[in-house]
Design a protein around this motif. Structure first.
Motif, mmCIF file in Angstrom:
data_model
loop_
_atom_site.group_PDB
_atom_site.id
_atom_site.type_symbol
_atom_site.label_atom_id
_atom_site.label_comp_id
_atom_site.label_asym_id
_atom_site.label_seq_id
_atom_site.Cartn_x
_atom_site.Cartn_y
_atom_site.Cartn_z
ATOM 1 N N SER A 276 -8.092 -6.323 5.649
ATOM 2 C CA SER A 276 -6.900 -5.478 5.663
ATOM 3 C C SER A 276 -5.657 -6.306 5.396
ATOM 4 O O SER A 276 -5.550 -7.438 5.867
ATOM 5 N N TYR A 277 -4.751 -5.717 4.629
ATOM 6 C CA TYR A 277 -3.483 -6.399 4.339
ATOM 7 C C TYR A 277 -2.435 -5.361 3.969
ATOM 8 O O TYR A 277 -2.743 -4.187 3.783
ATOM 9 N N ALA A 278 -1.209 -5.811 3.867
ATOM 10 C CA ALA A 278 -0.104 -4.921 3.500
ATOM 11 C C ALA A 278 0.684 -5.552 2.352
ATOM 12 O O ALA A 278 0.818 -6.772 2.265
ATOM 13 N N LEU A 279 1.180 -4.705 1.481
ATOM 14 C CA LEU A 279 2.070 -5.126 0.397
ATOM 15 C C LEU A 279 3.461 -4.593 0.708
ATOM 16 O O LEU A 279 3.633 -3.401 0.942
ATOM 17 N N ALA A 280 4.429 -5.476 0.727
ATOM 18 C CA ALA A 280 5.817 -5.064 0.971
ATOM 19 C C ALA A 280 6.615 -5.307 -0.310
ATOM 20 O O ALA A 280 6.593 -6.406 -0.868
ATOM 21 N N GLU A 281 7.277 -4.258 -0.772
ATOM 22 C CA GLU A 281 8.070 -4.342 -1.992
ATOM 23 C C GLU A 281 9.505 -3.921 -1.700
ATOM 24 O O GLU A 281 9.735 -2.884 -1.087
ATOM 25 N N ARG A 282 10.426 -4.726 -2.145
ATOM 26 C CA ARG A 282 11.842 -4.377 -2.002
ATOM 27 C C ARG A 282 12.259 -3.591 -3.233
ATOM 28 O O ARG A 282 12.112 -4.052 -4.364
ATOM 29 N N ARG A 283 12.763 -2.393 -2.999
ATOM 30 C CA ARG A 283 13.209 -1.527 -4.084
ATOM 31 C C ARG A 283 14.682 -1.198 -3.895
ATOM 32 O O ARG A 283 15.250 -1.467 -2.843
ATOM 33 N N GLY B 223 15.258 0.752 -0.825
ATOM 34 C CA GLY B 223 14.808 0.139 0.436
ATOM 35 C C GLY B 223 13.414 -0.450 0.281
ATOM 36 O O GLY B 223 12.918 -0.628 -0.825
ATOM 37 N N TRP B 224 12.831 -0.747 1.394
ATOM 38 C CA TRP B 224 11.514 -1.374 1.400
ATOM 39 C C TRP B 224 10.410 -0.326 1.337
ATOM 40 O O TRP B 224 10.500 0.725 1.943
#
Length: 60
Positions: A9-16, A19-20
């Motif tokens: 399991s993992y998460a992808l965080a993207e700044r747009r 917002g995030w």
């Protein structure tokens, strides 16, 4: 870290601009094979965690 599933399991965080954005992923794999490998190296704690997705507190 503890998910109760043997999946990776993992998460992808993207700044747009707005917002995030966070996307969570769960990827199945051969958890039994990984657990067997851990057990061969006397890492029963890791073998259990790999099979179940849960770590137990270490004694003491």
């Amino acid at each position: 870290m503890q998910t109760g599933t043997p999946n990776a399991s993992y998460a992808l965080a993207e700044r747009r601009k707005e917002g995030w954005s966070v996307t969570f992923r769960s990827v199945p794999y051969d958890a039994q094979r990984a657990a067997d490998c851990a057990a061969r190296y006397q890492r029963d704690d890791w073998a259990r965690a790999l099979k179940t997705g849960w770590f137990e507190d270490s004694p003491g």
